[in-house]
Design an enzyme around this catalytic site. Structure first.
Site, PDB file in Angstrom:
ATOM      1  N   HIS A  64     118.626-126.466 -48.269  1.00  0.00           N
ATOM      2  CA  HIS A  64     118.120-127.729 -47.751  1.00  0.00           C
ATOM      3  C   HIS A  64     116.961-128.277 -48.563  1.00  0.00           C
ATOM      4  CE1 HIS A  64     120.737-129.165 -44.805  1.00  0.00           C
ATOM      5  NE2 HIS A  64     121.103-127.903 -44.695  1.00  0.00           N
ATOM      6  N   CYS A  71     131.896-133.217 -48.609  1.00  0.00           N
ATOM      7  CA  CYS A  71     130.573-133.775 -48.329  1.00  0.00           C
ATOM      8  C   CYS A  71     129.458-132.816 -48.697  1.00  0.00           C
ATOM      9  CB  CYS A  71     130.461-134.211 -46.873  1.00  0.00           C
ATOM     10  SG  CYS A  71     130.593-132.837 -45.728  1.00  0.00           S
TER      11      CYS A  71
HETATM   12  C1  PEP Z   1     127.822-128.077 -46.359  1.00  0.00           C
HETATM   13  O1  PEP Z   1     127.701-126.958 -45.842  1.00  0.00           O
HETATM   14  O2  PEP Z   1     128.326-128.270 -47.479  1.00  0.00           O
HETATM   15  C2  PEP Z   1     127.340-129.275 -45.645  1.00  0.00           C
HETATM   16  C3  PEP Z   1     127.604-130.484 -46.103  1.00  0.00           C
HETATM   17  O3  PEP Z   1     126.588-129.079 -44.538  1.00  0.00           O
HETATM   18  P1  PEP Z   1     125.041-128.629 -44.580  1.00  0.00           P
HETATM   19  O4  PEP Z   1     124.577-128.659 -46.004  1.00  0.00           O
HETATM   20  O5  PEP Z   1     124.296-129.567 -43.720  1.00  0.00           O
HETATM   21  O6  PEP Z   1     125.121-127.240 -44.025  1.00  0.00           O
END
Ligand code: PEP
Ligand code: MG
Length: 550
Positions: free
Chosen positions: A167, A475
Site C-alpha cells: 500500500h 486492477c
Molecule cells: C490487488 O490485490 O491487486 C488489489 C487491486 O487490491 P488491493 O491492492 O487493494 O489489495
C-alpha cells in the site's frame, strides 16, 4: 520516520530518584508540550491533516486522561506506565460508547504514544514535522500515516519494508511521489543527510554530485508523454478500456479529468480508513455517490470492504490473528461479522439508484465458486445488477470458469494474486523479488482466469443476460506497468484499471502493438523461466518505452 513507540512495562514503578511530585510534574509538562506542539501544527495545516491534528491536540489536553494518569503516579507508577494505562482505559470506554465517541479512541492512543515519546526524549511517532521539504525514510507507512502525508513537504519516499505492490507503493504512486520500497542499507542514512533518490533505478545516493545532476537532467529531457485521450486502444484500433483505481470522490474527479473511461476499482475501505466503527448508511451513500457522480454514463466498479492484513478496519478485523494475510479478510469477514456486507450493498444500491453511473459490484478475496454464488445472491437481494468477484487467490484463478458461471465479471487483483501464488507477503521488503507480477506462474494464472471468462461466456447469473466472454479485467498494480499491460492484453484481459497517473504511459505503449503482437509477447513471457527474463524479453521488443523513459 521514528520507530513506533514501544509500550512500557505494565505498572512500572517510579524511576530511581523520582518522587510522586516530580513524576507528576514530568507527566504534566510532557502532556502540555505535546498538546501545544499539536495545536501549533494544526494551525498551519490544511484539510484532513488539520482535522486529524486538531482532534489529537484536544485529546492531549484532556483533563480526564491526565487526572487518571496522575492518580496512578500517586500510587507509585512511572509516568510512562501511568499514561499508557490511563489512555487504555479511556480508549476502551470510548469504544464501548460507539458512534463518534468510538472513533476518538484512535486519537487517545495516538496521543498516548506522543506523550510517552516526549517523556523518553525520543522523536514523536508518525510523519515528522518539518518546515523544510524532506525525503521520508521509514520502515513502512501504516495506512493511517498517509492522512498526514503532505505531498508538498515529502519529496520522495524510501522504505526498507513494503514491496512494489504494497500500500505504501500504491499511495506513493497516487500522490505522484518518487518512491523506493524494499530498500537495503537505509539504516546508514541519518537525519539531515542530503540524498538523491532515483525512483527509476531504485537507488539512493548520499551527497549527490555532478553525476546525479546529469541523471536528473536526462530525465527532464525525455520525450513528454501525450495526455491520455480517453480511449484506450491497440494499434489495430481494438478497444482496451483504461479505467481508474480510486479511493474517494476527490480521486474520482481527478481520474475523470485525466480521461479515465470509468472506475475499475473503488477501494471502499479507503473511504473509511482509521475508523473503528462501521460507517453509517448515510455516510456510505454519500461517499459512493461522490464517486458515481464523477462518471455519469460510465462504468464504476465498487469493491466491497477489503478489511484485513495490510488494511485493518477495527470493526471487522481481529488484530490477534497469527497470519492476517491468510486470515479472515475481504469477503471472509462476512462470516465472522455478518450484516456489515449486506448493509454496505444496500448503501451501494441506494447511491447507484439516483446516479447515472453504470454500477458494478465485486467482492475481494473470493476463493470458491460457492462464495461467488453467495455474493451474487447478496447483490441480487440488494437490487444490484452486475455482481462480480476479484480474482486474488490462486484457487479462484484455477476455477475461474466455474466462478464466472455464477457472476458477471472478474477483476484480477494482481497484487494479492502474486502474494498468494508466490507465498510471499507483499509487505515484506525481503521478498520483493518474488512479489513481482512478471512471475511467469502469476501470468499463467491470469491466462487461466481470462480463459475462464471465455469458457463461461453465454452463461448468465440470475436476472442478467450476457453473451460472449464474461469480462475479465486487471486492477492490480500490474496494469499500471506499460510493458506488462501489453502482456495482460495478450493473455486475454479485456480492461485495465490503474492509478490515473499511469494512464498516459499505458495508453501510449498499448497503441504501439496490435493484438497478434500482444499475444506473441504474452507467449514469450509465459515461457520465460523467471520474472526478470520475462520482463527483459518483452521490454526489448517495445522500443517506445525508452523514448518516454519508461
Ligand atoms: C490487488 O490485490 O491487486 C488489489 C487491486 O487490491 P488491493 O491492492 O487493494 O489489495
Ligand atoms: Mg487485493
Amino acid at each position: 520516520m521514528p520507530d513506533p513507540v514501544q509500550p512500557p512495562a505494565d505498572g512500572a514503578p517510579l524511576p530511581e530518584g523520582a518522587d510522586v511530585d516530580s513524576e507528576t510534574e514530568r507527566l504534566r509538562t510532557a502532556t502540555q508540550t505535546v498538546a501545544a506542539g499539536l495545536k501549533a501544527r494544526a494551525a498551519v495545516a490544511t484539510g484532513d491533516a488539520a482535522a486529524v491534528l486538531k482532534a489529537t491536540a484536544l485529546m492531549a489536553g484532556d483533563r480526564t486522561l491526565l487526572k487518571s494518569a496522575t492518580k496512578l503516579v500517586a500510587s507509585g507508577t512511572s509516568a510512562e506506565s501511568a499514561i499508557w494505562e490511563a489512555a487504555d482505559a479511556v480508549a476502551t470506554q470510548l469504544t464501548a460508547l460507539g458512534g463518534y465517541m468510538a472513533e476518538r479512541a484512535t486519537d487517545v492512543l495516538d496521543v498516548r504514544a506522543r506523550i510517552v515519546a516526549e517523556l523518553r526524549g525520543v522523536p514523536a511517532p508518525g510523519i515528522p514535522d518539518s518546515e523544510e521539504p524532506f525525503v521520508l525514510c521509514a520502515v513502512d507507512l501504516a495506512p493511517a500515516d498517509t492522512a498526514t502525508l503532505d505531498p508538498a513537504k515529502v519529496l520522495a519516499l524510501v522504505t526498507s519494508d513494503g514491496g512494489p505492490q504494497s500500500h505504501t507503493a500504491i499511495i506513493a504512486r497516487s500522490l505522484g511521489l518518487p518512491a523506493i520500497v524494499a530498500a537495503t542499507g537505509t539504516t546508514a542514512l541519518a537525519d539531515g543527510d542530503l540524498v538523491f533518490v532515483d525512483g527509476i533505478t531504485g537507488t539512493v545516493t548520499r551527497d549527490p554530485g555532478p553525476a546525479e545532476e546529469e541523471i536528473a537532467a536526462s530525465y527532464a529531457n525525455r520525450a513528454a508523454l501525450p495526455d491520455f485521450d480517453g480511449a484506450g486502444a491497440l494499434a489495430d484500433g481494438r478497444s482496451v478500456p483504461l479505467l481508474a483505481n480510486v479511493g474517494s470522490g476527490t480521486d474520482a474527479v481527478a481520474a475523470a479529468e485525466a480521461g479515465a473511461e470509468g472506475v475499475g476499482l473503488l477501494r471502499t475501505e479507503f473511504c473509511f480508513l482509521g475508523r473503528d466503527k462501521e460507517p453509517t448508511h448515510e455516510e456510505q451513500v454519500e461517499a459512493y455517490r461522490a464517486v458515481f457522480d464523477a462518471f455519469p454514463g460510465r462504468k464504476v466498479v465498487v469493491r466491497t470492504l477489503d478489511a484485513g492484513a495490510d488494511k485493518p478496519l477495527p470493526f471487522l478485523t481481529d488484530d490477534t490473528e497469527p497470519n492476517p494475510a491468510l486470515g479472515v479478510r475481504g469477503y471472509r469477514t462476512d462470516g465472522a461479522t455478518p450484516g456489515v456486507l449486506a448493509r454496505q450493498l444496500a448503501a451501494i444500491a441506494e447511491a447507484a439508484e439516483n446516479s447515472r453511473a453504470d454500477v458494478w459490484t465485486m467482492a475481494p478475496m473470493i476463493s470458491t465458486p460457492a462464495e461467488a454464488e453467495r455474493f451474487a445472491g447478496l447483490c441480487a437481494a440488494a437490487g444490484l445488477r452486475t455482481p462480480g468477484v476479484m480474482v486474488e487467490v490462486p484457487s479462484a484463478a484455477v476455477l475461474a470458469g466455474q466462478i464466472l458461471q455464477r457472476v458477471d465479471f472478474a477483476s484480477i487483483g494482481t497484487n494479492d494474486l502474486t502474494q498468494y501464488t508466490m507465498a510471499a507477503d507483499r509487505q515484506l521488503g525481503a521478498l520483493a523479488e518474488l512479489n513481482d507480477p512478471w512471475q511467469p506462474a502469476v501470468l499463467h494464472l491470469i491466462k487461466a482466469t481470462a480463459d475462464g471468462g471465455r469458457a463461461a461466456g453465454g452463461a448468465t447469473s440470475e436476472g442478467s443476460a450476457t453473451t460472449g466472454a464474461k469480462p475479465v479485467g486487471v486492477c492490480g498494480e500490474a496494469a499500471a506497468d506499460p510493458a506488462l499491460a501489453v502482456v495482460l492484453v495478450g493473455l486475454g484481459v479485456a480492461t485495465l484499471s490503474m492509478n490515473r497517473r499511469a494512464l498516459p504511459a499505458v495508453a501510449a505503449i498499448l497503441r504501439t502493438v496490435d493484438l497478434a503482437e500482444a499475444q506473441r509477447l504474452a507467449g514469450l513471457a509465459l515461457a520465460a523461466p523467471s520474472a526478470a527474463e520475462a520482463k527483459e524479453l518483452v521490454r526489448a521488443e517495445l522500443l517506445e518505452l525508452e523514448r518516454f523513459g519508461l
